[in-house]
Scaffold this motif. Structure first.
Motif, PDB file in Angstrom:
ATOM      1  N   VAL A   1       0.920  -1.162   0.338  1.00  0.00           N
ATOM      2  CA  VAL A   1      -0.072  -0.060   0.390  1.00  0.00           C
ATOM      3  C   VAL A   1       1.010   1.124  -0.164  1.00  0.00           C
ATOM      4  N   GLY A   2       2.018   0.965   0.955  1.00  0.00           N
ATOM      5  CA  GLY A   2       3.257   2.318   0.454  1.00  0.00           C
ATOM      6  C   GLY A   2       3.348   3.184  -0.389  1.00  0.00           C
ATOM      7  N   VAL A   3       3.680   1.600  -1.453  1.00  0.00           N
ATOM      8  CA  VAL A   3       4.794   2.028  -3.089  1.00  0.00           C
ATOM      9  C   VAL A   3       3.605   2.345  -3.555  1.00  0.00           C
ATOM     10  N   ILE A   4       2.989   1.552  -3.717  1.00  0.00           N
ATOM     11  CA  ILE A   4       1.024   2.085  -4.233  1.00  0.00           C
ATOM     12  C   ILE A   4       1.235   3.306  -4.036  1.00  0.00           C
ATOM     13  N   ILE A   5       1.028   4.407  -2.947  1.00  0.00           N
ATOM     14  CA  ILE A   5       0.631   5.434  -2.481  1.00  0.00           C
ATOM     15  C   ILE A   5       1.383   6.337  -2.846  1.00  0.00           C
ATOM     16  N   GLY A   6       3.081   5.937  -2.256  1.00  0.00           N
ATOM     17  CA  GLY A   6       4.277   6.519  -2.898  1.00  0.00           C
ATOM     18  C   GLY A   6       3.833   7.068  -4.229  1.00  0.00           C
ATOM     19  N   GLY A   7       4.002   5.774  -4.987  1.00  0.00           N
ATOM     20  CA  GLY A   7       3.815   6.568  -7.073  1.00  0.00           C
ATOM     21  C   GLY A   7       2.596   7.919  -7.076  1.00  0.00           C
ATOM     22  N   ALA A   8       1.626   7.079  -6.132  1.00  0.00           N
ATOM     23  CA  ALA A   8       0.283   8.180  -6.654  1.00  0.00           C
ATOM     24  C   ALA A   8       1.515  10.017  -5.671  1.00  0.00           C
ATOM     25  N   PHE A   9       1.494   9.649  -4.857  1.00  0.00           N
ATOM     26  CA  PHE A   9       2.214  10.748  -4.343  1.00  0.00           C
ATOM     27  C   PHE A   9       3.407  11.397  -5.335  1.00  0.00           C
ATOM     28  N   GLY A  10       4.561  10.644  -5.746  1.00  0.00           N
ATOM     29  CA  GLY A  10       5.767  11.140  -6.517  1.00  0.00           C
ATOM     30  C   GLY A  10       4.606  12.187  -8.114  1.00  0.00           C
ATOM     31  N   LYS A  11       3.567  11.248  -8.073  1.00  0.00           N
ATOM     32  CA  LYS A  11       3.732  11.730  -9.485  1.00  0.00           C
ATOM     33  C   LYS A  11       3.100  13.673  -9.259  1.00  0.00           C
ATOM     34  N   ILE A  12       2.124  13.394  -7.977  1.00  0.00           N
ATOM     35  CA  ILE A  12       1.542  14.676  -7.526  1.00  0.00           C
ATOM     36  C   ILE A  12       2.804  15.849  -6.965  1.00  0.00           C
ATOM     37  N   VAL A  13       3.520  14.788  -6.313  1.00  0.00           N
ATOM     38  CA  VAL A  13       5.549  16.369  -5.927  1.00  0.00           C
ATOM     39  C   VAL A  13       5.073  16.541  -7.624  1.00  0.00           C
ATOM     40  N   ASP A  14       5.036  15.615  -8.550  1.00  0.00           N
ATOM     41  CA  ASP A  14       6.007  16.009  -9.909  1.00  0.00           C
ATOM     42  C   ASP A  14       5.438  17.052 -10.573  1.00  0.00           C
ATOM     43  N   SER A  15       4.191  16.974 -10.546  1.00  0.00           N
ATOM     44  CA  SER A  15       3.015  17.913 -11.275  1.00  0.00           C
ATOM     45  C   SER A  15       3.331  19.131 -10.166  1.00  0.00           C
ATOM     46  N   LEU A  16       3.039  19.488  -9.151  1.00  0.00           N
ATOM     47  CA  LEU A  16       3.894  20.695  -8.227  1.00  0.00           C
ATOM     48  C   LEU A  16       4.930  21.499  -8.351  1.00  0.00           C
TER      49      LEU A  16
END
Length: 141
Positions: free
Chosen positions: A21-36
């Motif tokens: 779950v952490g890896v999946i959420i981390g991947g999505a969070f990484g995309k959010i930070v990339d966009s930010l």
């Protein structure tokens, strides 16, 4: 125990599921930070420095024209894309800071209350009470 049974035991442990779950959420969070970084932070930084677009900053290594976009320059040969490196570095710093804040918050929430103080030892018996007990015991004899 068969290998499949061992794998089933391993895969169904809580820690493995939590990690997935952490890896999946981390991947999505990484995309959010990339966009930010790409869509909010770097354009503001670029505007502060005179409308610069850091994503297209590079040094041509094969004699390409410096007027080409980064994609076109890469097609023509090797480039040193330091603008992209700056963007990725800012991305990393923001991500590391956010993760640090999350870990800090979790550690504060996990902080256990101090263990209760041990019960105080019974107060020592005063010397006069001890002497009176000895006198009583002597009289009984």
């Amino acid at each position: 125990m068969s290998m499949m049974q061992e794998f089933k035991t391993f895969a169904t442990k809580g820690n493995v599921v939590d990690l997935a779950v952490g890896v999946i959420i981390g991947g999505a969070f990484g995309k959010i930070v990339d966009s930010l970084v790409g869509d909010v932070v770097m354009p503001v930084i670029g505007k502060l420095f005179g409308g610069l677009d850091f994503s297209n900053y590079y040094l041509p290594l094969n004699g390409q024209s410096a007027q080409l976009t980064l994609i076109e320059a890469k097609k023509a040969g090797g480039v040193l894309a330091y603008g992209n490196f700056i963007t990725v570095t800012v991305n990393f710093i923001i991500l590391a800071f956010v993760i640090f804040q999350m870990v800090r918050l979790v550690n504060k929430l996990r902080k256990e209350e101090p263990a209760p103080a041990p019960a105080p030892a019974p107060a020592p018996t005063p010397e006069d009470v001890i002497l009176l007990r000895e006198i009583r015991d002597s009289l009984k004899k």
